[in-house]
Scaffold this motif. Sequence first.
Motif, PDB file in Angstrom:
ATOM      1  N   ARG A   1     -10.133 -16.131  25.309  1.00 42.68           N
ATOM      2  CA  ARG A   1     -10.771 -17.431  25.135  1.00 42.68           C
ATOM      3  C   ARG A   1     -12.166 -17.295  24.530  1.00 42.68           C
ATOM      4  NH1 ARG A   1      -8.264 -17.366  30.342  1.00 42.68           N
ATOM      5  NH2 ARG A   1      -6.646 -18.961  30.555  1.00 42.68           N
ATOM      6  N   VAL A   2     -12.918 -16.329  25.030  1.00 41.23           N
ATOM      7  CA  VAL A   2     -14.299 -16.128  24.599  1.00 41.23           C
ATOM      8  C   VAL A   2     -14.320 -15.128  23.441  1.00 41.23           C
ATOM      9  CG1 VAL A   2     -16.585 -15.368  25.388  1.00 41.23           C
ATOM     10  CG2 VAL A   2     -15.127 -16.691  26.902  1.00 41.23           C
ATOM     11  N   ASP A   3     -15.429 -15.113  22.721  1.00 42.16           N
ATOM     12  CA  ASP A   3     -15.613 -14.217  21.577  1.00 42.16           C
ATOM     13  C   ASP A   3     -15.047 -12.827  21.862  1.00 42.16           C
ATOM     14  OD1 ASP A   3     -17.002 -13.413  19.017  1.00 42.16           O
ATOM     15  OD2 ASP A   3     -18.012 -12.089  20.431  1.00 42.16           O
ATOM     16  N   ARG A   4     -14.185 -12.351  20.959  1.00 47.16           N
ATOM     17  CA  ARG A   4     -13.477 -11.100  21.167  1.00 47.16           C
ATOM     18  C   ARG A   4     -14.434  -9.914  21.283  1.00 47.16           C
ATOM     19  NH1 ARG A   4      -9.240 -10.255  23.534  1.00 47.16           N
ATOM     20  NH2 ARG A   4     -10.672  -8.916  24.659  1.00 47.16           N
TER      21      ARG A   4
ATOM     22  N   GLN B   1     -21.746 -19.166  25.908  1.00 45.94           N
ATOM     23  CA  GLN B   1     -20.440 -19.647  26.351  1.00 45.94           C
ATOM     24  C   GLN B   1     -20.559 -20.574  27.546  1.00 45.94           C
ATOM     25  OE1 GLN B   1     -18.004 -18.572  24.400  1.00 45.94           O
ATOM     26  NE2 GLN B   1     -19.408 -17.195  23.335  1.00 45.94           N
TER      27      GLN B   1
ATOM     28  N   SER C   1     -15.954 -21.837  21.511  1.00 43.35           N
ATOM     29  CA  SER C   1     -14.799 -20.992  21.836  1.00 43.35           C
ATOM     30  C   SER C   1     -13.890 -21.659  22.860  1.00 43.35           C
ATOM     31  CB  SER C   1     -15.271 -19.635  22.365  1.00 43.35           C
ATOM     32  OG  SER C   1     -16.039 -19.802  23.546  1.00 43.35           O
ATOM     33  N   TRP C   2     -14.471 -22.380  23.810  1.00 37.07           N
ATOM     34  CA  TRP C   2     -13.660 -23.069  24.815  1.00 37.07           C
ATOM     35  C   TRP C   2     -13.034 -24.330  24.250  1.00 37.07           C
ATOM     36  CZ3 TRP C   2     -11.995 -21.096  29.226  1.00 37.07           C
ATOM     37  CH2 TRP C   2     -12.627 -19.949  29.710  1.00 37.07           C
TER      38      TRP C   2
ATOM     39  N   ARG D   1     -11.793 -24.452  21.260  1.00 29.29           N
ATOM     40  CA  ARG D   1     -10.565 -23.911  20.660  1.00 29.29           C
ATOM     41  C   ARG D   1      -9.540 -23.580  21.726  1.00 29.29           C
ATOM     42  NH1 ARG D   1     -14.523 -21.181  17.654  1.00 29.29           N
ATOM     43  NH2 ARG D   1     -14.270 -19.324  18.957  1.00 29.29           N
ATOM     44  N   SER D   2     -10.008 -23.035  22.829  1.00 25.47           N
ATOM     45  CA  SER D   2      -9.093 -22.629  23.892  1.00 25.47           C
ATOM     46  C   SER D   2      -8.362 -23.832  24.490  1.00 25.47           C
ATOM     47  CB  SER D   2      -9.882 -21.897  24.986  1.00 25.47           C
ATOM     48  OG  SER D   2      -9.052 -21.548  26.060  1.00 25.47           O
TER      49      SER D   2
END
Length: 559
Positions: A42-45, A289, A397-398, A400-401
């Motif tokens: 979910r968060v930046d890879r 985040q 990022s969330w 998108r999740s």
Amino acid sequence: MTATTPPISSLEETETPPSLAEPGLSARLDVLDRLVALGDGRVDRTLMDDAADLLARAGERLRLSGDHTVVALAGGTGSGKSSLFNAVCGLELSPTGMRRPMTSSAHACVWGLEGAGPLLDWLDIDSRHRYARASALDGEGQVGSLQGLVLLDLPDHDSVRAAHLAEVDKYVKVADLIIWVLDPQKYADFAVHRRYFEQLSGHTGVTLIVLNQVDRLEPEEVTECVKDLRRLLEAEGMDGPTILTTSAKSGAGVEGFREVLADAVAARQARLERLVADIDRLVRRFEDQYGATEPPSTVDDRRTAALVEALADAAGVPAVAESMESAYSLRALDYVGWPVGRLIARLHSDPLRRMRLGELRAELRAAFTTPVNAQQAHVDNALQEVTEGVVSDLPPSWQRSVRDAGRSKADELPEALGDSLRSVVPGFNQIPAWWWVVRAWQYLLIAASALGVIWLFAILGYGVLKLADAPLDIIGDPSVAAYVGLLLVCTLGLGAFTGSAARNMIALSSVRHSERLEERMREGITTSAQTLVIAPVERELAVYKSFREEVGTAISALM
């Protein structure tokens, strides 16, 4: 001085039991582990990979010897770090010189052998560059004070060889205590400040700056260099950096440097402090985040209703309900329409009506025996709309999740919508009870009408034409014909009235039938929407809420 101590290819391999970290480190590791579990995928890879690597490194380091402190000497070409390494060791273990590069691989000198073998293996120190420093001839004061030290001499960070730079980066990341050896000419070197010192914010407690080669400067110049170096370091985020001055050549400051190392080794806290600093620095990267606004925990009723409406439209529920209403009407007329009227209709065949009923049946059978061919564009729009209102205040990022969660079951929606329709639509052979009652009544009227017609013909034959003697007076009496004719007209009229009333009932009941079916289809679609769209979105919102709470707790602890 003793004779040169030979390299040790591999110190003993007995692994020491895991050390118990201080409560602050344990709590930080627990929080970081939960953040990785919640944020994975979910968060930046890159952030997740760095966090997972740190957890793995912390676990490995805590399982290894807690009696040893890994100290890395890092510096550029000509800074004298290898000379300082040799001065501390009391032996010429690492090659020195001004050419580039001089130290090509990390060298390690260990004070105290027990438990150091697995640690050196983990550090990946070549067996040819491992040395033990434990001779009784070195003097109890010095050797005892450094018991537990693992001193590393790293390659030059400004080496022309990329492999050397990678090795420096590796050891700078894993060392318990980092010592940067600078010289008066290059202490302000942009490369070391930009690549390393800017990343040392929060690591002041496990970082030591040594200004070497001060024998080249006058005392007042040393003071000015230290002042300027401190200014640069503080500007880069190092709060109150410890700066020592030494000269490996003259020996000035070396003993003080050894005392600092002895204090760090004796405290046995550098390992824990380094991990705490690494975790604290990494946790701050999670701030991006962390949304400032409390996230919703559910999808509101309005958006849920809009989703159900959109899915119903995409599945063609209104059209199916309308078709069912038409099919109900046509089939009802076949059953409860006045038979005389149906007979006349057959004599004047209406192929369009038959075709319409056939097409409706074929269309409905296809709709209820195969997955719904929902319009994908409508479905996509519906899935997007249901998440837009709940992700506006979430970090990107969330967002998108949550959107991905809303679409995670999109492939299953057509089949689920088809099941929702099939499960509520009755079969074509199902006939309401009142249809049978009306039909029986109508056939009873037909029978009465037929009896009246036969009676009239009997009166005509026996009473009017006198073809034979009437078996009964009521059959041969012409005066009864008027009453029989009235009875015939009444039965036919009652039948026509029944047919008209039945058509009105069909019109009303077909509408109610269609409304009930549509309501039940929408209930099924609501269940599918809740299961395949709303529930995944709300689960993801719950994960974000837990993640946000964990980040908030971790960041608050750093304040």
